[in-house]
Design an enzyme around this catalytic site. Sequence first.
Site, short mmCIF file in Angstrom:
data_model
loop_
_atom_site.label_atom_id
_atom_site.label_comp_id
_atom_site.label_asym_id
_atom_site.label_seq_id
_atom_site.Cartn_x
_atom_site.Cartn_y
_atom_site.Cartn_z
N HIS A 225 0.82 -1.22 0.00
CA HIS A 225 0.00 0.00 0.00
C HIS A 225 0.85 1.26 0.00
O HIS A 225 0.66 2.17 -0.82
CB HIS A 225 -0.94 0.00 1.21
CG HIS A 225 -1.89 1.17 1.25
ND1 HIS A 225 -1.49 2.44 1.60
CD2 HIS A 225 -3.21 1.25 0.96
CE1 HIS A 225 -2.54 3.25 1.54
NE2 HIS A 225 -3.59 2.56 1.16
N ASP A 226 1.81 1.33 0.92
CA ASP A 226 2.66 2.51 1.04
C ASP A 226 3.99 2.36 0.31
O ASP A 226 4.83 3.26 0.37
CB ASP A 226 2.95 2.81 2.51
CG ASP A 226 1.77 3.44 3.23
OD1 ASP A 226 0.68 3.50 2.65
OD2 ASP A 226 1.95 3.86 4.39
N THR A 227 4.17 1.23 -0.36
CA THR A 227 5.47 0.96 -0.97
C THR A 227 5.26 0.52 -2.42
O THR A 227 4.62 1.22 -3.19
CB THR A 227 6.22 -0.11 -0.15
OG1 THR A 227 5.36 -1.25 0.05
CG2 THR A 227 6.66 0.44 1.20
#
Length: 392
Positions: A225-227
């Site tokens: 999600h954040d990567t």
Amino acid sequence: MAAALAVVASLVAPSFAASAQVFSPPSTSPYVESANYTGFSNGSLPVQHVTPGLLFDRFIQIWFENTDFAVANSTAEFRSLADRGVLMTRYYALTHPSQPNYVAALGGSFWGMADDAYYNIPANVSTMVDLLEQANISWASYQEHMPTDGYNEATYTSNNYIDPSAADYTYYWRKHNPTIIYDSVSNISSRAALHRNFNDFAVDVNASAIPQWVFVTPNIVNDAHDTTIDFAADFLNYWLEPLLADPRFNDNRTLILITFDENENYGINNQIFSVLLGGALPEELRGTVDTTYYTHYSSMSSIQANWGLGSLGRNDTNEMMANVWSFIADAVGYNNTFVADADIPLTNITGTIPGPLNSNSSFVTPWPAPNTSAVGAGGGPVFVSDDSEECE
């Protein structure tokens, strides 16, 4: 058919912040507890009775985030998993953004939900948990970086284990933990306690106590999600690969689903990478492709078919949206519905599906009652809660 279902609310995907973080394992192995998670385990689950299924006795689903099919399918680790399993090339998420896809896969509907806000779905709304417990099938949800068993807050921020010199990081998000969002689960202490973190997982797998139905959500960086998808691939190499060779996790009666909540590009239909693997998968199916049309509802109907369960009388009984994974359908004699490419519904929409949880008052409806006349893939009756199910 697709055009008649709804109009795409937005053709531009929101900006997901794929960072330059470099993968760092939160523990020395999936078998070892870590101070990078808040609090060590209080002990393992009991080793429980096994209710046999037709083709498998344990089902583990592991969800990743916000990735187009083509991107995952061109990533080496995900391709390696596909080469060892059944790649389902016409598997679709149900909507955008994340949370409604998660809750739909547990309850058979997302009830018009169109955002990631904090929701408590009423206690008279049943879920797969009711069907599992009715059949004496053990279950648990393992949520990486969740601080305590049964934690029910929206997020949890903890030490940045990837870069200890940086600010603390919000690794845990409730919106990716579907069973806790239902009050029929979270309001019952014995059920809430089955939401466990990865320190608990380490203890449980070492004790040969992994339940029969398992939902796994990596933390917000390990799930991509954040990567990036490469970051998620590194997580799989660290966490899943050793477990695939361990019969305490993956024996010859275990089926594993690797899937994604949604794709990233809202401007195309919501095709996601999904693969079945595990010891229960017949040898002749490994490295094959299944072109049947599936959605997240298929994970419900397929489990119901394997254990001969009842249904929830919602989209888990939808003959098109809840096709049963082919090798199970073939074994139980269930007739899947053929869906031509031109008839695949547009599920990259957001916000325009009516329901009681739609944030737009123009689309709000009462809670629907289940269709008690529905017949699901498991053949059993529709489950209706003691509270007379949803408000009519």
